[in-house]
Scaffold this active site. Structure first.
Site, PDB file in Angstrom:
ATOM      1  N   GLY A  13     -19.659 -15.226  27.478  1.00 21.51           N
ATOM      2  CA  GLY A  13     -19.408 -15.319  26.036  1.00 21.51           C
ATOM      3  C   GLY A  13     -17.922 -15.303  25.719  1.00 21.51           C
ATOM      4  O   GLY A  13     -17.498 -14.694  24.734  1.00 21.51           O
ATOM      5  N   ILE A  42     -17.384  -6.274  30.865  1.00 17.07           N
ATOM      6  CA  ILE A  42     -16.518  -7.180  31.637  1.00 17.07           C
ATOM      7  C   ILE A  42     -15.451  -7.780  30.728  1.00 17.07           C
ATOM      8  O   ILE A  42     -14.294  -7.891  31.104  1.00 17.07           O
ATOM      9  CB  ILE A  42     -17.355  -8.288  32.311  1.00 17.07           C
ATOM     10  CG1 ILE A  42     -18.290  -7.665  33.345  1.00 17.07           C
ATOM     11  CG2 ILE A  42     -16.457  -9.326  32.984  1.00 17.07           C
ATOM     12  CD1 ILE A  42     -19.270  -8.633  33.971  1.00 17.07           C
ATOM     13  N   GLU A  49      -4.474 -19.715  23.214  1.00 17.31           N
ATOM     14  CA  GLU A  49      -4.130 -19.736  21.795  1.00 17.31           C
ATOM     15  C   GLU A  49      -3.559 -21.062  21.337  1.00 17.31           C
ATOM     16  O   GLU A  49      -3.448 -21.297  20.148  1.00 17.31           O
ATOM     17  CB  GLU A  49      -3.099 -18.640  21.524  1.00 17.31           C
ATOM     18  CG  GLU A  49      -3.621 -17.261  21.903  1.00 17.31           C
ATOM     19  CD  GLU A  49      -2.666 -16.149  21.559  1.00 17.31           C
ATOM     20  OE1 GLU A  49      -1.452 -16.377  21.637  1.00 17.31           O
ATOM     21  OE2 GLU A  49      -3.143 -15.062  21.207  1.00 17.31           O
ATOM     22  N   ALA A  50      -3.164 -21.907  22.293  1.00 17.70           N
ATOM     23  CA  ALA A  50      -2.557 -23.185  21.902  1.00 17.70           C
ATOM     24  C   ALA A  50      -3.509 -24.313  22.262  1.00 17.70           C
ATOM     25  O   ALA A  50      -4.142 -24.289  23.318  1.00 17.70           O
ATOM     26  CB  ALA A  50      -1.226 -23.379  22.621  1.00 17.70           C
ATOM     27  N   LYS A  78       0.416 -26.980  14.988  1.00 17.55           N
ATOM     28  CA  LYS A  78       1.198 -27.317  16.185  1.00 17.55           C
ATOM     29  C   LYS A  78       1.440 -28.821  16.213  1.00 17.55           C
ATOM     30  O   LYS A  78       0.481 -29.608  16.195  1.00 17.55           O
ATOM     31  CB  LYS A  78       0.417 -26.860  17.429  1.00 17.55           C
ATOM     32  CG  LYS A  78       1.060 -27.266  18.736  1.00 17.55           C
ATOM     33  CD  LYS A  78       0.287 -26.750  19.935  1.00 17.55           C
ATOM     34  CE  LYS A  78       0.818 -27.343  21.229  1.00 17.55           C
ATOM     35  NZ  LYS A  78      -0.011 -27.046  22.394  1.00 17.55           N
ATOM     36  N   VAL A 185     -24.999  -9.508  34.399  1.00 16.04           N
ATOM     37  CA  VAL A 185     -25.869 -10.174  35.379  1.00 16.04           C
ATOM     38  C   VAL A 185     -25.575  -9.569  36.751  1.00 16.04           C
ATOM     39  O   VAL A 185     -24.417  -9.576  37.195  1.00 16.04           O
ATOM     40  CB  VAL A 185     -25.603 -11.700  35.405  1.00 16.04           C
ATOM     41  CG1 VAL A 185     -26.378 -12.367  36.534  1.00 16.04           C
ATOM     42  CG2 VAL A 185     -25.959 -12.330  34.065  1.00 16.04           C
ATOM     43  N   LEU A 333     -13.400 -21.637  32.654  1.00 22.28           N
ATOM     44  CA  LEU A 333     -12.647 -21.202  33.833  1.00 22.28           C
ATOM     45  C   LEU A 333     -13.500 -21.252  35.102  1.00 22.28           C
ATOM     46  O   LEU A 333     -12.961 -21.332  36.206  1.00 22.28           O
ATOM     47  CB  LEU A 333     -12.115 -19.781  33.607  1.00 22.28           C
ATOM     48  CG  LEU A 333     -11.139 -19.638  32.424  1.00 22.28           C
ATOM     49  CD1 LEU A 333     -10.802 -18.170  32.182  1.00 22.28           C
ATOM     50  CD2 LEU A 333      -9.860 -20.442  32.666  1.00 22.28           C
ATOM     51  N   GLU A 342       0.279 -27.316  29.237  1.00 20.86           N
ATOM     52  CA  GLU A 342       0.015 -28.359  28.241  1.00 20.86           C
ATOM     53  C   GLU A 342      -1.248 -28.047  27.430  1.00 20.86           C
ATOM     54  O   GLU A 342      -1.850 -28.942  26.846  1.00 20.86           O
ATOM     55  CB  GLU A 342      -0.085 -29.729  28.925  1.00 20.86           C
ATOM     56  CG  GLU A 342       1.265 -30.281  29.379  1.00 20.86           C
ATOM     57  CD  GLU A 342       2.137 -30.796  28.220  1.00 20.86           C
ATOM     58  OE1 GLU A 342       1.655 -30.828  27.079  1.00 20.86           O
ATOM     59  OE2 GLU A 342       3.300 -31.149  28.475  1.00 20.86           O
ATOM     60  N   THR A 344      -4.406 -27.312  27.979  1.00 20.53           N
ATOM     61  CA  THR A 344      -5.515 -28.231  28.244  1.00 20.53           C
ATOM     62  C   THR A 344      -6.872 -27.550  28.500  1.00 20.53           C
ATOM     63  O   THR A 344      -7.893 -28.231  28.568  1.00 20.53           O
ATOM     64  CB  THR A 344      -5.178 -29.123  29.457  1.00 20.53           C
ATOM     65  OG1 THR A 344      -4.566 -28.321  30.467  1.00 20.53           O
ATOM     66  CG2 THR A 344      -4.238 -30.225  29.065  1.00 20.53           C
TER      67      THR A 344
HETATM   68  P1  FAD Z   1     -13.729 -15.798  30.110  1.00 25.60           P
HETATM   69  O1  FAD Z   1     -12.913 -15.665  28.879  1.00 25.60           O
HETATM   70  O2  FAD Z   1     -13.301 -15.028  31.314  1.00 25.60           O
HETATM   71  O3  FAD Z   1     -15.209 -15.375  29.731  1.00 25.60           O
HETATM   72  C1  FAD Z   1     -16.154 -15.087  30.741  1.00 25.60           C
HETATM   73  C2  FAD Z   1     -17.397 -14.512  30.104  1.00 25.60           C
HETATM   74  O4  FAD Z   1     -18.367 -14.302  31.109  1.00 25.60           O
HETATM   75  C3  FAD Z   1     -17.188 -13.180  29.422  1.00 25.60           C
HETATM   76  O5  FAD Z   1     -17.938 -13.122  28.226  1.00 25.60           O
HETATM   77  C4  FAD Z   1     -17.760 -12.193  30.430  1.00 25.60           C
HETATM   78  O6  FAD Z   1     -18.233 -11.022  29.810  1.00 25.60           O
HETATM   79  C5  FAD Z   1     -18.888 -13.012  30.996  1.00 25.60           C
HETATM   80  N1  FAD Z   1     -19.334 -12.558  32.312  1.00 25.60           N
HETATM   81  C6  FAD Z   1     -18.657 -12.627  33.473  1.00 25.60           C
HETATM   82  N2  FAD Z   1     -19.373 -12.063  34.469  1.00 25.60           N
HETATM   83  C7  FAD Z   1     -20.520 -11.647  33.907  1.00 25.60           C
HETATM   84  C8  FAD Z   1     -21.673 -10.959  34.394  1.00 25.60           C
HETATM   85  N3  FAD Z   1     -21.787 -10.583  35.677  1.00 25.60           N
HETATM   86  N4  FAD Z   1     -22.663 -10.689  33.526  1.00 25.60           N
HETATM   87  C9  FAD Z   1     -22.568 -11.043  32.217  1.00 25.60           C
HETATM   88  N5  FAD Z   1     -21.524 -11.678  31.705  1.00 25.60           N
HETATM   89  C10 FAD Z   1     -20.517 -11.959  32.544  1.00 25.60           C
HETATM   90  N6  FAD Z   1      -6.294 -22.436  27.240  1.00 25.60           N
HETATM   91  C11 FAD Z   1      -5.847 -23.202  26.237  1.00 25.60           C
HETATM   92  O7  FAD Z   1      -6.517 -24.165  25.855  1.00 25.60           O
HETATM   93  N7  FAD Z   1      -4.655 -22.920  25.641  1.00 25.60           N
HETATM   94  C12 FAD Z   1      -3.860 -21.908  26.040  1.00 25.60           C
HETATM   95  O8  FAD Z   1      -2.815 -21.678  25.454  1.00 25.60           O
HETATM   96  C13 FAD Z   1      -4.293 -21.131  27.142  1.00 25.60           C
HETATM   97  N8  FAD Z   1      -3.530 -20.123  27.634  1.00 25.60           N
HETATM   98  C14 FAD Z   1      -3.948 -19.442  28.736  1.00 25.60           C
HETATM   99  C15 FAD Z   1      -3.116 -18.505  29.346  1.00 25.60           C
HETATM  100  C16 FAD Z   1      -3.506 -17.853  30.513  1.00 25.60           C
HETATM  101  C17 FAD Z   1      -2.583 -16.901  31.175  1.00 25.60           C
HETATM  102  C18 FAD Z   1      -4.790 -18.078  31.047  1.00 25.60           C
HETATM  103  C19 FAD Z   1      -5.241 -17.349  32.274  1.00 25.60           C
HETATM  104  C20 FAD Z   1      -5.624 -18.991  30.441  1.00 25.60           C
HETATM  105  C21 FAD Z   1      -5.219 -19.702  29.311  1.00 25.60           C
HETATM  106  N9  FAD Z   1      -6.016 -20.663  28.735  1.00 25.60           N
HETATM  107  C22 FAD Z   1      -5.556 -21.422  27.709  1.00 25.60           C
HETATM  108  C23 FAD Z   1      -7.374 -20.878  29.236  1.00 25.60           C
HETATM  109  C24 FAD Z   1      -8.376 -20.191  28.310  1.00 25.60           C
HETATM  110  O9  FAD Z   1      -8.044 -18.835  28.166  1.00 25.60           O
HETATM  111  C25 FAD Z   1      -9.765 -20.326  28.872  1.00 25.60           C
HETATM  112  O10 FAD Z   1     -10.037 -21.664  29.154  1.00 25.60           O
HETATM  113  C26 FAD Z   1     -10.783 -19.851  27.883  1.00 25.60           C
HETATM  114  O11 FAD Z   1     -10.505 -18.557  27.462  1.00 25.60           O
HETATM  115  C27 FAD Z   1     -12.169 -19.921  28.442  1.00 25.60           C
HETATM  116  O12 FAD Z   1     -12.436 -18.866  29.281  1.00 25.60           O
HETATM  117  P2  FAD Z   1     -13.933 -18.680  29.749  1.00 25.60           P
HETATM  118  O13 FAD Z   1     -14.786 -18.511  28.537  1.00 25.60           O
HETATM  119  O14 FAD Z   1     -14.265 -19.741  30.702  1.00 25.60           O
HETATM  120  O15 FAD Z   1     -13.876 -17.321  30.581  1.00 25.60           O
END
Ligand code: FAD
Length: 502
Positions: A13, A42, A49-50, A78, A185, A333, A342, A344
């Protein structure tokens, strides 16, 4: 026989999970139960943010009102990214959302610009860009819909609070019937015959079955990697940064409608102004700097007092070997990661969702669909990867081990030909599924001081007065920029100021 998938499970989420839930909730209007599982213990990565202009389309597809969105997420506008100290120290350039000049001749503008610049008849390339003309004055308004107007030559995106955006999308998705389950999970059950994921088990013992699973579990890739062992291709030899420290600081009066990326000795620092705070982060290569030193650099380069301790994040740049494996689609991710240079990542989430909807499976999970999904996603990833590598490879800095490494490293073949064509003729190859178009590549080549040996041979056959056209265009965009409201005034006038409404 009814082959419709009736039960979808999204694991995670964060931004990926809630963007996926909102979009699927909007698109699948009947006959399907969608469950999202997340664990507050977790938590999420919480940065991101961008953005880039396609995010507007994502919100529009969901029917989200722009003013309500800007207020709810403390967003700002932006117009592009300013790169400071990248090509060399004490030097900067702008990567705009939009164009340099506008089409005016068979030969692209930058060839005339380069000739005029060398003859002392033109100034820096940024001076011919409407987006920068507005951005450097801290001015903003949406582009003009009239294609004849110079104010139509740019586009825009947002900076926003990713946590608030996820919360907004959660409300939206739940209103569309998505069921949220809180819990960790702890186990994944695979079908003994097909190897497909059949169910996940939460810590409290609940078993949640599904037909299609979307892995939005973040870097850990709980299903795509943890359960299916899909494999990961590491790109760190091309993009050596592997850590980040993120910290917000108080806002200042310098409310820029653009992101700033400042190169440091072992990485770079982002500056992202939101309405209620400024986001900052230092992305760095741990082989060239310690975590403590990286934190010191970050904190010494803030506009104002930090609002907390820097949050550490570690990552391995690269991509999952398959993005869709069996009945699991990795979005966010879990699918791979490239540093946020950039902006992305949120785009790749959006694009992953769009491709899933275009190639939506039925319960037979015909491999033709996943094969096409994987092909397109790989191409998109590689194009973005090459564009990010370009920033590092083209540095002329040799003041620290990171920059010396980057200047001399080998690059993918798919980038070598682009470098070569630009060097020889100032031309940019047009490649399938390249998110970044000609003006983006041009901004980085020229901004990083990589200039062509000769211009387009076609220019020799033209009677065009390039230098005269450039001078007139420059006057026009300066005047147009002066006519725009300041970034803050636009937000206030458009009823988008979060503080004014709270
Ligand atoms: P996460 O935010 O890690 O979410 C994972 C989810 O899975 C969470 O809800 C967690 O609770 C859940 N989960 C994990 N394991 C379990 C489990 N066992 N059981 C139940 N739930 C679980 N993107 C941009 O577009 N612009 C930016 O400026 C930008 N800056 C960034 C800067 C940094 C340093 C980093 C690292 C990333 C950046 N990103 C940016 C990327 C962006 O943050 C991610 O693409 C975005 O937040 C998506 O993350 P996610 O939802 O895939 O993963």
């Amino acid at each position: 026989m009814d082959r419709h998938i009736r039960n979808i499970v999204i694991v995670g989420g964060g931004s990926a999970g809630w963007m996926t839930a909102a979009a699927l909730g909007n698109a699948l209007q009947k006959n399907c139960a969608i469950t999202l599982i997340e664990s507050e213990d977790i938590g999420t990565v919480g940065v991101g943010e961008a953005t880039i202009p396609p995010i507007l389309r994502f919100n529009q597809t969901l029917g989200i009102d722009e003013a309500a969105f800007v207020r709810a997420t403390q967003a700002s506008f932006k117009l592009g990214i300013q790169f400071v100290n990248w090509g060399k120290q004490d030097h900067s350039y702008f990567h705009p959302f939009g164009t340099f000049g506008r089409p005016f001749d068979l030969v692209n503008l930058h060839h005339y610009w380069w000739q005029a610049f060398q003859a002392g008849e033109a100034t820096g390339l940024d001076d011919y860009c409407m987006a920068w003309s507005a951005a450097k004055r801290n001015r903003f308004a949406p582009p003009s819909p009239d294609p004849r107007h110079v104010l139509s030559t740019y586009d825009y995106a947002y900076h926003f609070d990713a946590g608030l955006y996820a919360a907004m999308l959660r409300t939206y998705a739940e209103a569309k019937g998505i069921k949220r389950r809180e819990g960790r999970v702890v186990d994944v059950t695979l079908d003994s015959q097909s190897g497909f994921v059949r169910s996940v088990t939460l810590q409290d013992g609940q078993v949640i079955d599904g037909e299609l699973f979307i892995d939005c579990s973040g870097f850990r890739g709980l299903l795509i990697e943890g359960a299916l062992k899909t494999g990961y291709e590491n790109w760190q030899h091309w993009l050596p940064c592997d850590r980040a420290l993120a910290v917000p600081c108080a806002s200042t009066s310098n409310f820029t409608p653009y992101t700033r990326s400042t190169a440091h000795q072992a990485g770079w620092q982002w500056r992202i102004p939101l309405q209620h705070r400024t986001g900052n982060g230092h992305v760095y290569a741990s082989q060239f700097i310690s975590d403590d030193e990286a934190a010191r650099v970050l904190l010494e380069n803030l506009d104002a007092e930090p609002l907390g301790d820097p949050k550490p994040l570690a990552f391995t740049t690269g991509r999952r070997r398959q993005f869709w494996n069996k009945n699991v689609v990795a979005i966010g991710l879990s699918s791979g990661f490239m540093e946020p240079l950039e902006s992305t990542s949120l785009y790749l989430i959006q694009s992953g969702i769009a491709k899933l909807l275009t190639l939506f499976p039925d319960s037979t999970f015909d491999p033709a669909l996943s094969t096409e999904f994987n092909r397109i996603t790989l191409t998109e990833f590689e194009r973005i990867r090459d564009f990010i590598i370009l920033h590092y490879k083209l540095t002329t800095r040799d003041d620290s081990p990171l920059w010396r490494y980057c200047a001399h490293m080998d690059v993918p073949d798919s980038l070598k030909d682009s470098l070569d064509l630009f060097k020889r003729y100032g031309k940019i190859p047009s490649k399938e599924l390249d998110l970044f178009g000609m003006h983006s590549w041009l901004a980085v080549h020229i901004g990083q001081l990589h200039v062509p040996e000769r211009v387009d041979p076609l220019a020799a056959y033209r009677e065009t007065d390039g230098a005269g056209w450039l001078a007139r265009f420059k006057g026009l965009i300066e005047k147009a920029a002066e006519s725009l409201p300041t970034h803050q005034a636009y937000i206030d006038q458009a009823g988008m100021n979060a503080a004014a409404r709270s």
